[in-house]
Design a protein around this motif. Structure first.
Motif, PDB file in Angstrom:
ATOM      1  N   PRO A   9      -3.386   9.748   2.800  1.00 44.73           N
ATOM      2  CA  PRO A   9      -2.434  10.591   2.070  1.00 44.73           C
ATOM      3  C   PRO A   9      -1.675   9.750   1.057  1.00 44.73           C
ATOM      4  CG  PRO A   9      -1.584  10.083   4.256  1.00 44.73           C
ATOM      5  CD  PRO A   9      -2.947   9.452   4.170  1.00 44.73           C
ATOM      6  N   TYR A  11       1.358   9.835  -1.959  1.00 46.72           N
ATOM      7  CA  TYR A  11       2.413  10.524  -2.708  1.00 46.72           C
ATOM      8  C   TYR A  11       3.103   9.500  -3.590  1.00 46.72           C
ATOM      9  CZ  TYR A  11       6.613  13.233  -3.638  1.00 46.72           C
ATOM     10  OH  TYR A  11       7.660  13.884  -4.239  1.00 46.72           O
ATOM     11  N   GLU A  13       1.838   6.922  -5.320  1.00 45.13           N
ATOM     12  CA  GLU A  13       1.421   5.590  -4.867  1.00 45.13           C
ATOM     13  C   GLU A  13       0.685   4.828  -5.963  1.00 45.13           C
ATOM     14  OE1 GLU A  13       2.341   4.230  -2.202  1.00 45.13           O
ATOM     15  OE2 GLU A  13       2.581   5.713  -0.604  1.00 45.13           O
ATOM     16  N   ASP A  42      -0.803  14.166  -2.772  1.00 42.51           N
ATOM     17  CA  ASP A  42       0.128  15.147  -2.232  1.00 42.51           C
ATOM     18  C   ASP A  42       1.144  15.560  -3.296  1.00 42.51           C
ATOM     19  OD1 ASP A  42       1.546  16.721  -0.502  1.00 42.51           O
ATOM     20  OD2 ASP A  42       2.466  15.083   0.596  1.00 42.51           O
ATOM     21  N   ASN A  70       3.698  19.114  -3.476  1.00 41.53           N
ATOM     22  CA  ASN A  70       3.938  18.199  -2.371  1.00 41.53           C
ATOM     23  C   ASN A  70       4.071  18.991  -1.069  1.00 41.53           C
ATOM     24  OD1 ASN A  70       6.465  16.671  -0.755  1.00 41.53           O
ATOM     25  ND2 ASN A  70       4.754  15.407  -1.329  1.00 41.53           N
ATOM     26  N   ALA A  94      -1.361   4.516   2.272  1.00 40.82           N
ATOM     27  CA  ALA A  94      -1.830   3.897   1.038  1.00 40.82           C
ATOM     28  C   ALA A  94      -1.057   2.627   0.700  1.00 40.82           C
ATOM     29  CB  ALA A  94      -1.696   4.888  -0.109  1.00 40.82           C
ATOM     30  N   ASP A  95      -0.053   2.279   1.523  1.00 42.67           N
ATOM     31  CA  ASP A  95       0.828   1.182   1.134  1.00 42.67           C
ATOM     32  C   ASP A  95       0.501  -0.124   1.850  1.00 42.67           C
ATOM     33  OD1 ASP A  95       1.574   1.854   3.640  1.00 42.67           O
ATOM     34  OD2 ASP A  95       3.613   2.470   3.143  1.00 42.67           O
ATOM     35  N   GLN A  97       0.527  -0.757   4.882  1.00 46.20           N
ATOM     36  CA  GLN A  97       1.282  -1.010   6.111  1.00 46.20           C
ATOM     37  C   GLN A  97       0.355  -0.878   7.314  1.00 46.20           C
ATOM     38  OE1 GLN A  97       4.912   1.551   5.571  1.00 46.20           O
ATOM     39  NE2 GLN A  97       5.916  -0.295   6.308  1.00 46.20           N
ATOM     40  N   ARG A 200       5.750  -2.585   3.190  1.00 50.20           N
ATOM     41  CA  ARG A 200       5.064  -1.922   2.088  1.00 50.20           C
ATOM     42  C   ARG A 200       4.567  -2.912   1.058  1.00 50.20           C
ATOM     43  NH1 ARG A 200       4.797   2.432  -0.687  1.00 50.20           N
ATOM     44  NH2 ARG A 200       4.945   4.354   0.496  1.00 50.20           N
ATOM     45  N   SER A 205       9.539   3.523   0.429  1.00 49.53           N
ATOM     46  CA  SER A 205       9.214   4.543   1.426  1.00 49.53           C
ATOM     47  C   SER A 205       9.591   5.914   0.896  1.00 49.53           C
ATOM     48  CB  SER A 205       9.952   4.263   2.726  1.00 49.53           C
ATOM     49  OG  SER A 205       9.740   5.339   3.605  1.00 49.53           O
ATOM     50  N   ARG A 206       8.732   6.903   1.169  1.00 44.05           N
ATOM     51  CA  ARG A 206       8.985   8.259   0.683  1.00 44.05           C
ATOM     52  C   ARG A 206       9.874   9.033   1.632  1.00 44.05           C
ATOM     53  NH1 ARG A 206       7.533   5.733  -2.543  1.00 44.05           N
ATOM     54  NH2 ARG A 206       5.537   5.558  -3.566  1.00 44.05           N
ATOM     55  N   TRP A 207      10.240   8.419   2.748  1.00 43.33           N
ATOM     56  CA  TRP A 207      10.993   9.148   3.762  1.00 43.33           C
ATOM     57  C   TRP A 207      12.466   8.823   3.644  1.00 43.33           C
ATOM     58  CZ3 TRP A 207       8.741  12.576   7.131  1.00 43.33           C
ATOM     59  CH2 TRP A 207       7.347  12.569   7.159  1.00 43.33           C
TER      60      TRP A 207
HETATM   61  N1  UDP Z   1       3.104  10.504   1.981  1.00 44.77           N
HETATM   62  C1  UDP Z   1       2.558  11.723   1.592  1.00 44.77           C
HETATM   63  N2  UDP Z   1       3.398  12.784   1.341  1.00 44.77           N
HETATM   64  C2  UDP Z   1       4.762  12.694   1.476  1.00 44.77           C
HETATM   65  C3  UDP Z   1       5.296  11.449   1.894  1.00 44.77           C
HETATM   66  C4  UDP Z   1       4.452  10.386   2.138  1.00 44.77           C
HETATM   67  O1  UDP Z   1       1.343  11.852   1.479  1.00 44.77           O
HETATM   68  O2  UDP Z   1       5.449  13.678   1.222  1.00 44.77           O
HETATM   69  C5  UDP Z   1       2.208   9.349   2.244  1.00 44.77           C
HETATM   70  C6  UDP Z   1       2.539   8.097   1.456  1.00 44.77           C
HETATM   71  O3  UDP Z   1       1.937   8.097   0.187  1.00 44.77           O
HETATM   72  C7  UDP Z   1       1.986   7.001   2.337  1.00 44.77           C
HETATM   73  C8  UDP Z   1       2.182   7.573   3.734  1.00 44.77           C
HETATM   74  O4  UDP Z   1       2.345   8.979   3.591  1.00 44.77           O
HETATM   75  O5  UDP Z   1       0.608   6.772   2.114  1.00 44.77           O
HETATM   76  C9  UDP Z   1       3.371   6.955   4.446  1.00 44.77           C
HETATM   77  O6  UDP Z   1       4.508   7.103   3.652  1.00 44.77           O
HETATM   78  P1  UDP Z   1       5.630   5.979   3.553  1.00 44.77           P
HETATM   79  O7  UDP Z   1       4.994   4.645   3.420  1.00 44.77           O
HETATM   80  O8  UDP Z   1       6.550   6.402   2.467  1.00 44.77           O
HETATM   81  O9  UDP Z   1       6.334   6.128   4.958  1.00 44.77           O
HETATM   82  P2  UDP Z   1       6.765   4.957   5.965  1.00 44.77           P
HETATM   83  O10 UDP Z   1       5.659   3.965   6.011  1.00 44.77           O
HETATM   84  O11 UDP Z   1       8.013   4.405   5.408  1.00 44.77           O
HETATM   85  O12 UDP Z   1       6.953   5.661   7.267  1.00 44.77           O
END
Ligand code: UDP
Ligand code: MG
Length: 307
Positions: A9, A11, A13, A42, A70, A94-95, A97, A200, A205-207
């Motif tokens: 997924p 978003y 990126e 997304d 989204n 995609a990051d 992690q 990352r 982070s998108r959250w």
């Molecule tokens: N992502 C997505 N839609 C959203 C938010 C996040 O597809 O509305 C994807 C984002 O591109 C990434 C993955 O979900 O590949 C994890 O997101 P993020 O790294 O921001 O979250 P964290 O690792 O901080 O939990």
């Protein structure tokens, strides 16, 4: 030869995607399976979709689904899972992690050790804001107390599964999705791999904290009806208390002739009870609103483009 589908997924990126693609395609070359990628855009507002189109032109293994807006990570994961055709499916962020180096041992766990699913969990949360870690821990403690479904602290969505398990997940078509719960709910034999948290590769982070809070409510409502029981129990406890107090004051007035004073106390109690009642109605409301949304049977995502 069997195929492994990697669902990613994405978003906004555009910064991490090239890094991810370089690292992951290199790892994939060392696996003895065919690999296909299903990137899900997304509803990104940056150049992510353009990048995915280019990757698809250059390499026919890199497929993509572009959503019409989204839909959130859960919706994006579902879209990718539906598109995936491989005998094995793995979710990856995609990051970077989710370390691509683990793919090989995940595959081994399923093929040779007879597991249906190999999941990963972070053993630490270094690099994450302290307050966020604190609330995350509290959430896991709470949900595991009140839910029958086990939700593992630190579990990532990074997991590989067999086609059978992927199909089971696809059969759960709820709109408020909480994958950590769904994975555990469908069962199957799961092997856990632990690894140190990786930060990352690029971007942010998108959250937001707020998004995470709402997501945790999704988790609790989706996998436990305990809050409803708590509301009823609180009601019963307060009724018993009220009857007890009533008797107490009644007898006290009869035997000691001492009428009850205390306007402030009354106000406090009315406020307290009012608060508790609203809180319990609120819990009911949460379940009702989720039920309402589910009964509409809206699709989990809408795709605009698929290649
Ligand atoms: N992502 C997505 N839609 C959203 C938010 C996040 O597809 O509305 C994807 C984002 O591109 C990434 C993955 O979900 O590949 C994890 O997101 P993020 O790294 O921001 O979250 P964290 O690792 O901080 O939990
Ligand atoms: Mg991330």
């Amino acid at each position: 030869m069997e195929t492994l589908s990697i669902v990613v997924p994405c978003y906004n990126e555009e910064q991490s995607l090239p890094l991810y693609w370089a690292a992951c395609s290199q790892q994939a070359a060392q696996l003895d399976v065919n690999v296909e990628w299903w990137f899900v855009d997304d509803g990104s507002t940056d150049g992510t979709l353009q990048l995915l189109r280019e990757m698809n032109q250059r390499d026919e293994r890199a497929h993509y689904v572009a959503l019409s807006r989204n839909f959130g990570k859960e919706g994006a994961m579902f879209a990718g899972l539906e598109a995936a055709r491989g005998e094995y499916v793995v979710f990856m962020d995609a990051d970077l992690q989710d370390p691509p180096e683990l793919l090989e041992s995940m595959l081994r766990g399923i093929r040779l050790e007879g597991y249906d699913c190999v999941a990963t969990r972070r053993v630490n949360r270094d690099g994450e804001p302290k307050l966020r870690s604190f609330f995350a821990r509290a959430f896991y403690r709470l949900i595991n107390r009140i839910s029958q479904t086990e939700i593992v602290d630190g579990a990532r969505d990074y997991r590989m599964m067999t086609r059978q398990m992927a199909d089971s997940i696809l059969s759960l078509r709820e709109v408020s999705r909480f994958s950590k719960g769904i994975f555990s709910w469908v069962g199957f034999r799961t092997k856990w791999l632990a690894y140190q948290n990786v930060n990352r590769a690029a971007g942010e982070s998108r959250w937001s904290f707020w998004k995470l809070l709402l997501y945790s409510v999704d988790g609790i409502i989706g996998f436990s009806t305990m809050p409803l029981a708590i509301a009823s129990i609180t009601g019963v406890v307060f009724c018993v208390l009220a009857v007890g107090l009533l008797l107490f004051f009644f007898l006290k007035t009869i035997f000691f002739g001492d009428p009850v004073a205390g306007f402030p106390a009354t106000i406090c109690i009315v406020l307290l009870l009012g608060g508790i009642q609203l809180f319990c109605v609120g819990i009911l409301g949460q379940y009702l609103s989720k039920t309402y949304l589910e009964t509409k049977k809206r699709p989990i995502y809408i795709a605009r483009e698929k290649r």
